[in-house]
Design a protein around this motif. Structure first.
Motif, mmCIF file in Angstrom:
data_model
loop_
_atom_site.group_PDB
_atom_site.id
_atom_site.type_symbol
_atom_site.label_atom_id
_atom_site.label_comp_id
_atom_site.label_asym_id
_atom_site.label_seq_id
_atom_site.Cartn_x
_atom_site.Cartn_y
_atom_site.Cartn_z
ATOM 1 N N SER A 390 0.827 -1.208 0.000
ATOM 2 C CA SER A 390 0.000 0.000 0.000
ATOM 3 C C SER A 390 0.859 1.254 0.000
ATOM 4 O O SER A 390 0.540 2.246 -0.671
ATOM 5 C CB SER A 390 -0.926 0.000 1.223
ATOM 6 N N ALA A 391 1.979 1.243 0.741
ATOM 7 C CA ALA A 391 2.865 2.402 0.792
ATOM 8 C C ALA A 391 3.490 2.664 -0.573
ATOM 9 O O ALA A 391 3.600 3.819 -1.015
ATOM 10 C CB ALA A 391 3.950 2.184 1.845
ATOM 11 N N PHE A 392 3.910 1.611 -1.267
ATOM 12 C CA PHE A 392 4.510 1.792 -2.588
ATOM 13 C C PHE A 392 3.465 2.277 -3.593
ATOM 14 O O PHE A 392 3.761 3.125 -4.446
ATOM 15 C CB PHE A 392 5.149 0.492 -3.063
ATOM 16 N N VAL A 393 2.241 1.754 -3.495
ATOM 17 C CA VAL A 393 1.176 2.231 -4.382
ATOM 18 C C VAL A 393 0.870 3.690 -4.087
ATOM 19 O O VAL A 393 0.742 4.515 -5.006
ATOM 20 C CB VAL A 393 -0.084 1.355 -4.222
ATOM 21 N N ALA A 394 0.762 4.047 -2.806
ATOM 22 C CA ALA A 394 0.451 5.432 -2.434
ATOM 23 C C ALA A 394 1.544 6.391 -2.877
ATOM 24 O O ALA A 394 1.263 7.557 -3.198
ATOM 25 C CB ALA A 394 0.250 5.531 -0.923
ATOM 26 N N ALA A 395 2.789 5.919 -2.925
ATOM 27 C CA ALA A 395 3.902 6.778 -3.333
ATOM 28 C C ALA A 395 3.942 7.001 -4.839
ATOM 29 O O ALA A 395 4.738 7.817 -5.323
ATOM 30 C CB ALA A 395 5.223 6.174 -2.868
ATOM 31 N N GLY A 396 3.098 6.289 -5.580
ATOM 32 C CA GLY A 396 3.036 6.477 -7.021
ATOM 33 C C GLY A 396 4.209 5.900 -7.782
ATOM 34 O O GLY A 396 4.511 6.362 -8.893
ATOM 35 N N GLY A 413 -8.738 -9.794 10.388
ATOM 36 C CA GLY A 413 -7.378 -10.261 10.200
ATOM 37 C C GLY A 413 -6.445 -9.154 9.782
ATOM 38 O O GLY A 413 -6.654 -7.977 10.095
ATOM 39 N N VAL A 414 -5.408 -9.528 9.052
ATOM 40 C CA VAL A 414 -4.392 -8.577 8.580
ATOM 41 C C VAL A 414 -4.878 -7.968 7.275
ATOM 42 O O VAL A 414 -5.109 -8.693 6.304
ATOM 43 C CB VAL A 414 -3.038 -9.284 8.365
ATOM 44 N N PRO A 415 -5.050 -6.649 7.230
ATOM 45 C CA PRO A 415 -5.610 -6.031 6.021
ATOM 46 C C PRO A 415 -4.670 -6.171 4.828
ATOM 47 O O PRO A 415 -3.453 -6.217 4.972
ATOM 48 C CB PRO A 415 -5.776 -4.562 6.408
ATOM 49 N N GLY A 416 -5.271 -6.216 3.630
ATOM 50 C CA GLY A 416 -4.506 -6.244 2.397
ATOM 51 C C GLY A 416 -4.276 -4.841 1.874
ATOM 52 O O GLY A 416 -3.848 -3.949 2.607
ATOM 53 N N LEU A 417 -4.597 -4.619 0.617
ATOM 54 C CA LEU A 417 -4.349 -3.312 -0.002
ATOM 55 C C LEU A 417 -5.256 -2.247 0.605
ATOM 56 O O LEU A 417 -6.462 -2.443 0.745
ATOM 57 C CB LEU A 417 -4.594 -3.399 -1.511
ATOM 58 N N ARG A 418 -4.666 -1.104 0.939
ATOM 59 C CA ARG A 418 -5.405 0.053 1.410
ATOM 60 C C ARG A 418 -4.870 1.290 0.694
ATOM 61 O O ARG A 418 -3.647 1.490 0.638
ATOM 62 C CB ARG A 418 -5.280 0.233 2.927
ATOM 63 N N VAL A 419 -5.780 2.098 0.135
ATOM 64 C CA VAL A 419 -5.376 3.337 -0.523
ATOM 65 C C VAL A 419 -6.107 4.492 0.140
ATOM 66 O O VAL A 419 -7.055 4.300 0.914
ATOM 67 C CB VAL A 419 -5.683 3.303 -2.040
ATOM 68 N N GLU A 420 -5.663 5.700 -0.180
ATOM 69 C CA GLU A 420 -6.256 6.889 0.425
ATOM 70 C C GLU A 420 -7.741 6.983 0.083
ATOM 71 O O GLU A 420 -8.146 6.749 -1.063
ATOM 72 C CB GLU A 420 -5.522 8.133 -0.094
ATOM 73 N N GLY A 421 -8.546 7.318 1.087
ATOM 74 C CA GLY A 421 -9.980 7.412 0.887
ATOM 75 C C GLY A 421 -10.395 8.585 0.027
ATOM 76 O O GLY A 421 -9.687 9.584 -0.073
ATOM 77 N N ARG A 422 -11.531 8.441 -0.616
ATOM 78 C CA ARG A 422 -12.101 9.503 -1.452
ATOM 79 C C ARG A 422 -13.493 9.849 -0.938
ATOM 80 O O ARG A 422 -14.209 9.006 -0.375
ATOM 81 C CB ARG A 422 -12.190 9.045 -2.913
ATOM 82 N N ASP A 423 -13.897 11.096 -1.150
ATOM 83 C CA ASP A 423 -15.206 11.534 -0.680
ATOM 84 C C ASP A 423 -16.337 11.045 -1.575
ATOM 85 O O ASP A 423 -17.475 10.940 -1.131
ATOM 86 C CB ASP A 423 -15.245 13.062 -0.590
ATOM 87 N N SER A 424 -16.041 10.780 -2.831
ATOM 88 C CA SER A 424 -17.096 10.327 -3.742
ATOM 89 C C SER A 424 -16.555 9.242 -4.645
ATOM 90 O O SER A 424 -15.343 9.134 -4.882
ATOM 91 C CB SER A 424 -17.600 11.497 -4.602
ATOM 92 N N MET A 425 -17.464 8.421 -5.179
ATOM 93 C CA MET A 425 -17.060 7.360 -6.080
ATOM 94 C C MET A 425 -16.448 7.923 -7.356
ATOM 95 O O MET A 425 -15.588 7.289 -7.980
ATOM 96 C CB MET A 425 -18.259 6.475 -6.434
ATOM 97 N N ALA A 426 -16.857 9.131 -7.738
ATOM 98 C CA ALA A 426 -16.299 9.739 -8.941
ATOM 99 C C ALA A 426 -14.809 10.017 -8.782
ATOM 100 O O ALA A 426 -14.078 10.110 -9.773
ATOM 101 C CB ALA A 426 -17.040 11.029 -9.266
ATOM 102 N N GLU A 427 -14.352 10.167 -7.527
ATOM 103 C CA GLU A 427 -12.938 10.443 -7.273
ATOM 104 C C GLU A 427 -12.114 9.174 -7.072
ATOM 105 O O GLU A 427 -10.891 9.241 -6.952
ATOM 106 C CB GLU A 427 -12.797 11.322 -6.027
#
Length: 450
Positions: A390-396, A413-427
């Motif tokens: 997730s950190a490498f994905v977030a770093a672009g 359990g142990v979470p998998g991929l997590r990315v920054e949240g968005r306010d809307s599905m369009a984002e």
């Protein structure tokens, strides 16, 4: 017969494949040659019986038209770049660029005359013979002299030409293995390549699609070509990431049990990814919890360099990564790790390189990739755990993310991929994606950078 080769200059040469030591020679026949090498210490020696230590070596014959002008009448230029990439990935070896070998030793002008005869229908062998030359006039005494000067007496020879192996053996260089060097045929050179195989004894093309991909050749069609062809064809640095997780987004149970979330077909896919990269990166917690080996076992292929990002230096000394010696391991620890009896680095196995993270800042993904690139490791797979991917994905910095979902619900359990949240599905992030089945699992490939 041996001839002398005098060393005349030593410098460095940055290339697209890494920075090589560049050493210039002149042999007793007046020809000037260069050696592009990595990891060879003068006088260290790799004499007979030193098979495990034998460096990867390519004897590359000068070809102005192919190497410099991009000719497609031959495969020389592509072989040169593939050889440099292979030596850079191995981290130890040399490409000897041998002058006086133009046109298999007949010279540039005579080669062009041979080209004209080939335009009229002769193959490369008959064209040389028609001009009064041997089919192959090259000799390799200068190459043996250069290897002697570099302290190399045993090599893994990167070549599809058995004659090079025989010549080096006759000159006293031990060839502990010969690894085929194959590039894709083009319409302009298919007859040339066929002649090399049928009349000069060169190795044929790979026998199956996976072997072709490992040698850098992308088959015209097939599942493996569809899944991995773009990775093989990609020029320059490449960063992949992979995770296998449940439908509800966990890579392990709440006790940390991760064996196995996904099935055998996905593990085979993971091992194929490992075989196609220079290095695989995991976090220290994942390496300690799973005691993983990060090698290629389910398919044929080379083991990558294993890289453990372990800020606290907590990876147990008895783990496979630090003890098995199967593949090089880079153990990156934080600057705050204290010295003393248990200091990481004291008594480590020879295959382990301890790296102290510079400064007090976190292990930034881009800086990690720079650290690996400095070691010639530019094709990288980030394998886990979930926070690291997730950190490498977030770093672009990830080019392609392979996310495998298994038809299982873990609940907690142990979470998998997590990315920054968005306010809307369009984002929400909607990268280009494609999917295929791996047994009961679904592999989704996300193109994060074109």
């Amino acid at each position: 017969m041996r001839i002398a080769a005098e060393r005349l200059a030593d410098t460095t040469l940055p290339t697209a494949h890494g920075t090589f030591r560049l050493t210039a020679y002149r042999d007793s026949d007046g020809h000037e040659h260069v050696a592009l090498s990595l990891g060879l210490a003068d006088g260290a020696g790799d004499g007979p019986g030193a098979a495990p230590a034998a460096p990867l070596v390519r004897l590359h014959s000068e070809c102005l038209t192919g190497d410099a002008l991009g000719s497609r009448r031959c495969d020389c230029g592509e072989q040169l770049h593939q050889a440099l990439a292979a030596v850079a990935a191995a981290g130890r070896g040399a490409v000897l660029y041998l002058r006086g070998h133009e046109g298999r030793g007949i010279g540039l002008v005579e080669k062009m005359r041979a080209y004209a005869l080939q335009d009229g229908g002769l193959d490369t062998v008959d064209a040389n013979l028609a001009l009064g030359h041997p089919a192959d006039a090259r000799t390799y005494a200068a190459a043996a002299a250069i290897l002697d000067d570099l302290g190399v007496g045993a090599v893994r020879l990167l070549s599809s030409n058995p004659a090079k192996e025989a010549a080096l053996r006759e000159l006293g260089i031990e060839v502990v293995a010969r690894e085929r060097l194959t590039v894709a045929a083009r319409p302009e050179n298919v007859r040339y390549l066929t002649t090399k195989r049928e009349r000069m004894g060169h190795d044929g093309p790979p026998v199956d699609d996976w072997e072709a991909l490992l040698s850098g050749v992308v088959p015209a069609a097939g599942d493996l070509a569809d899944r991995y062809g773009a990775l093989v064809a990609h020029a320059g640095p490449l960063v992949l990431a992979q995770l296998g997780q449940s439908l509800d987004g966990f890579i392990a149970s709440r006790t940390g049990d991760a064996r196995f979330v996904t099935g055998e077909e996905d593990r085979e896919h993971l091992h194929r990814l490992r075989a196609l990269v220079d290095a695989v990166v995991v976090g220290g917690a994942t390496a300690a919890r799973d005691d993983c080996r990060l090698t290629v076992r389910d398919v044929p292929g080379p083991h990558p360099t294993r890289v453990v990002l372990d800020p606290g230096g907590r990876l147990p000394r008895e783990t496979a990564l630090l003890t098995d010696g199967v593949a090089p391991t880079i153990w990156v620890v934080g600057p705050q790790v204290t010295c003393g009896e248990d200091e990481p680095g004291a008594g480590l196995a020879p295959h382990v390189e301890l790296v102290r993270w510079p400064g007090s800042w976190a292990m930034d993904p881009a800086a990690v990739l720079d650290l690996l690139a400095d070691r010639g490791l530019e094709r990288v797979l980030v394998e886990g755990g979930g926070r690291l991917v997730s950190a490498f994905v977030a770093a672009g910095v990830v080019d392609r993310l392979f996310l495998t979902t298994a038809p299982v619900l873990v609940g907690d359990g142990v979470p998998g991929l997590r990315v920054e949240g968005r306010d809307s599905m369009a984002e929400a992030l909607r990268p280009t994606a494609r999917r295929w089945l791996a047994g009961e699992d679904v592999v989704t490939e996300l193109v994060l950078r074109p």
